[in-house]
Design a protein around this motif. Sequence first.
Motif, PDB file in Angstrom:
ATOM      1  N   ARG A 203      -6.793 -54.462 -77.429  1.00  0.00           N
ATOM      2  CA  ARG A 203      -5.904 -54.617 -76.266  1.00  0.00           C
ATOM      3  C   ARG A 203      -5.386 -53.258 -75.805  1.00  0.00           C
TER       4      ARG A 203
ATOM      5  N   SER B  50      -8.095 -51.581 -73.909  1.00  0.00           N
ATOM      6  CA  SER B  50      -8.227 -52.200 -72.589  1.00  0.00           C
ATOM      7  C   SER B  50      -7.126 -51.719 -71.655  1.00  0.00           C
ATOM      8  N   CYS B  51      -5.915 -51.612 -72.156  1.00  0.00           N
ATOM      9  CA  CYS B  51      -4.789 -51.142 -71.352  1.00  0.00           C
ATOM     10  C   CYS B  51      -5.014 -49.687 -70.918  1.00  0.00           C
TER      11      CYS B  51
ATOM     12  N   SER C 124      -7.851 -48.226 -70.542  1.00  0.00           N
ATOM     13  CA  SER C 124      -8.912 -48.273 -69.543  1.00  0.00           C
ATOM     14  C   SER C 124      -8.359 -48.674 -68.181  1.00  0.00           C
ATOM     15  N   ASN C 125      -7.416 -49.629 -68.158  1.00  0.00           N
ATOM     16  CA  ASN C 125      -6.787 -50.035 -66.900  1.00  0.00           C
ATOM     17  C   ASN C 125      -6.048 -48.866 -66.260  1.00  0.00           C
TER      18      ASN C 125
END
Length: 96
Positions: free
Chosen positions: A19, A22-23, A25-26
Amino acid sequence: AILAAILFPVFAQAREKARQTSCLSNVRQLGLGVVMYAQDYDELYLPTVTERTAPPTVPDTAEARFVWTLRGKLDPYIKNQQIFKCPSAPAWPATA
């Protein structure tokens, strides 16, 4: 049971690490969207105009004021509004 007790925390840590990745990457995608916006607008950063300063003729609805928001300005460069939310963050409140 002992093996499961040992592995569950490891799986939870791995899930949280995914997670976090992913954050991150955002955030990277948001940064790239801002850079692309600046390239298209002669190296000018996003304007400080928000949905609160939309012209008085704009209806007071979320859809009509979307183009005045940061998300609206970056929409052509991002396409996916889910990158504004970290996967580990609590759920978004319902809009009224």
